[in-house]
Enzyme design. Structure first.
Site, PDB file in Angstrom:
ATOM      1  N   MET A  81      57.154 -51.786  -3.028  1.00 59.76           N
ATOM      2  CA  MET A  81      57.757 -52.233  -4.284  1.00 59.76           C
ATOM      3  C   MET A  81      59.002 -51.426  -4.642  1.00 59.76           C
ATOM      4  SD  MET A  81      54.375 -52.861  -6.672  1.00 59.76           S
ATOM      5  CE  MET A  81      55.295 -53.632  -8.015  1.00 59.76           C
ATOM      6  N   HIS A  82      59.769 -51.966  -5.587  1.00 57.71           N
ATOM      7  CA  HIS A  82      60.807 -51.260  -6.360  1.00 57.71           C
ATOM      8  C   HIS A  82      62.106 -50.963  -5.605  1.00 57.71           C
ATOM      9  CE1 HIS A  82      57.463 -50.663  -9.058  1.00 57.71           C
ATOM     10  NE2 HIS A  82      56.900 -49.737  -8.307  1.00 57.71           N
ATOM     11  N   ASP A 239      53.035 -54.980  -2.598  1.00 54.19           N
ATOM     12  CA  ASP A 239      51.940 -54.440  -1.800  1.00 54.19           C
ATOM     13  C   ASP A 239      50.641 -54.316  -2.589  1.00 54.19           C
ATOM     14  OD1 ASP A 239      52.888 -52.330  -3.365  1.00 54.19           O
ATOM     15  OD2 ASP A 239      53.333 -51.008  -1.676  1.00 54.19           O
TER      16      ASP A 239
END
Length: 498
Positions: A81-82, A239
């Site tokens: 992520m991110h 995820d």
């Protein structure tokens, strides 16, 4: 026999898993890639390394299993992520990707808090933390403005890989929720947040559901991967959302505990109006109109790895933990806090550090090992308490990851959480969740619930022992006191760390 492929794009490697209609993994292959740390606190990767790793992983998976390209009905993704990938008008990355574990953006987080205040929690439902995408965009805006001016879109890691495989831009709600730019309830990009920082909404990619089809494999990619041109590709999920799918967390009250390098407690949520005011993460799920509450322990399995490598490097994990079942709950009065890299939930504190408290000459290596497991589990219990405090009744928790491999640790989780702990027969985590999205998208099942019923099989259960539950309640209360008692000491010690 027909199959789907779940691709899990991690921080150190990408894994492709071939899954049949019964949820059995017929084959898998991983390819690693490097991590770059050009400065302290920086963490970057070359997005093309992800693409090349994914194509190699697919090609070797097909060769190893010997299936025909026509047998693959769909592909989907789970992704770290991110991470920020800025692309120009031709879809080429303008700089290396800035990853989730990059910590350069503290000043940008304070800027977000100052500009938006409580509105950030009202809209995005999460605090401004260094890991999120918006602070990274603001860092580029302040430090590399010429690159932001050239950017057509920002993409998240798995979405860049999928773009390169299909030629189509998209993201989906579970990953978009980790940017701080998504209105979680409205399921749309927030013009209010973007405008507060002079970011054009056109930078944000098109949104779709996690099971939505986002093109097919380009001919040149299909040839390299050993798959059929046009093979259906579905959007995928973050995820943790895919890990939740792979554990069957698809209804009210369903909760999982995942202990890997970090630790996650995640519980399904259907109320889009719930606002935890930042006490835990609140993200959109990969299931349509679903959400989840999530708490994070930064150094869960990592605490155990650190302890073994530092104090018992000659032992295997099995040998290190072999005698912990003979040590009473509480490890003979020894308490460990797993703050060795700071903490996330419930204390978003980068300065706090871990401790052993209560050491005496009667403690052995095994006492210390048990104390480490108890400390990790106490930290995760704090996230369980937040979920329960939001009105959720938690009677069962699915345990996955390293914490599900040791029977004594599973019993410890049952006693500390005061809940039945479920172990799964086959644990593939996010890769299985990605495969489930492909299976549902390809029409194998009428719902993700049906898919989970076919793919996920429990293998055992651990019941809480009432006597141990009571004993742990007292120890847990002491554990909760440690943060407040050591916070100022750690702040003062910070200047001596370098």
């Amino acid at each position: 026999m027909n199959y789907v492929i779940g691709i899990d794009l991690g921080t150190s490697a990408v894994k492709s898993a071939l899954v049949d209609r019964e949820g059995q993994v017929a084959g898998e292959h991983s390819e690693s890639y490097p991590l770059m740390r050009p400065k302290p606190g920086y963490s970057e990767q070359n997005p093309e390394d992800w693409v090349e790793g994914t194509i190699r992983s697919l090609e070797r998976l097909i060769v190893k299993t010997g299936i025909q390209p026509s047998q693959v009905d769909g592909i989907s993704f789970s992704g770290q992520m991110h991470g920020l990938v800025l692309v120009d008008g031709d879809g080429k990355p303008l700089r290396p990707a800035i990853l989730w574990n990059d910590t350069r953006t503290t000043a940008q987080c304070r800027k977000i808090e100052s500009a938006l205040g409580e509105r950030l929690l009202d809209i995005a439902r999460n605090k401004a933390l260094e890991g999120f995408t918006l602070p990274k965009l603001l860092w580029v805006q302040e430090n590399e403005p010429e690159l932001l001016e050239q950017a057509k879109l920002f993409l998240l890691p798995k979405d860049y890989v999928r773009f390169r495989l299909t030629g189509e831009y998209a993201t989906e709600y579970s990953d978009a929720a980790g940017t701080l730019l998504l209105d979680a309830a409205a399921k749309d990009w927030s013009a209010e947040i973007a405008q507060a920082f002079n970011l054009p909404l056109s930078l944000c990619p098109p949104l779709t559901e996690s099971f939505g089809q986002t093109g097919g494999l380009l001919p040149e990619i299909a040839e390299r991967a050993g798959l059929a041109p046009g093979t259906k590709v579905f959007a995928g999920g973050a995820d943790n959302a895919c890990g939740a799918l792979g554990a069957g967390i698809l209804g009210e009250g369903r909760t999982m505990c995942s202990i890997g390098t970090s630790g996650v407690v995640l519980s399904y949520e259907s109320d889009k109006t719930l606002n935890l005011k930042g006490s835990a993460h609140f993200f959109n799920h990969a299931e349509k109109d679903g959400y989840y509450i999530m708490g994070v322990t930064l150094a869960a399995g990592y605490s155990l790895t650190w302890f073994k490598e530092t104090f018992a490097g000659d032992k295997s994990f099995d040998d290190l933990l072999a005698g912990i079942g003979d040590i009473p709950a509480g490890s003979g009065g020894l308490l460990f806090t797993p703050y060795i890299v700071g903490e996330r939930t419930p204390h978003a504190d980068s300065d706090i550090r871990g401790s052993f408290i209560g050491m005496d000459s009667g403690h052995s290596l095994t006492h210390f090992a048990r104390a480490v497991l108890e400390g990790i589990t106490f930290s995760l219990r704090e996230s369980v308490d937040i979920v329960r405090g939001a009105g959720k009744e938690i009677k069962e928790i699915v345990s996955i990851g390293g914490g599900a491999r040791n029977p004594d640790w599973l019993q410890m989780q049952a006693d500390i959480f005061n809940a039945t702990i479920i172990r799964l027969e086959s644990e593939q985590g996010p890769a299985l969740g990605a495969a489930m999205l492909a299976a549902y998208g390809a029409g194998w099942f009428g719902s993700l619930e049906e898919c989970a019923a076919a793919f996920i099989r429990p293998a055992g259960a651990y019941q809480p022992n009432p006597e141990q539950v009571g004993r742990y309640e007292g120890i847990y209360s002491l554990y909760q006191d440690v943060y407040g008692q050591t916070r100022e000491l750690n702040r003062r010690l910070a200047e001596y760390r370098n």
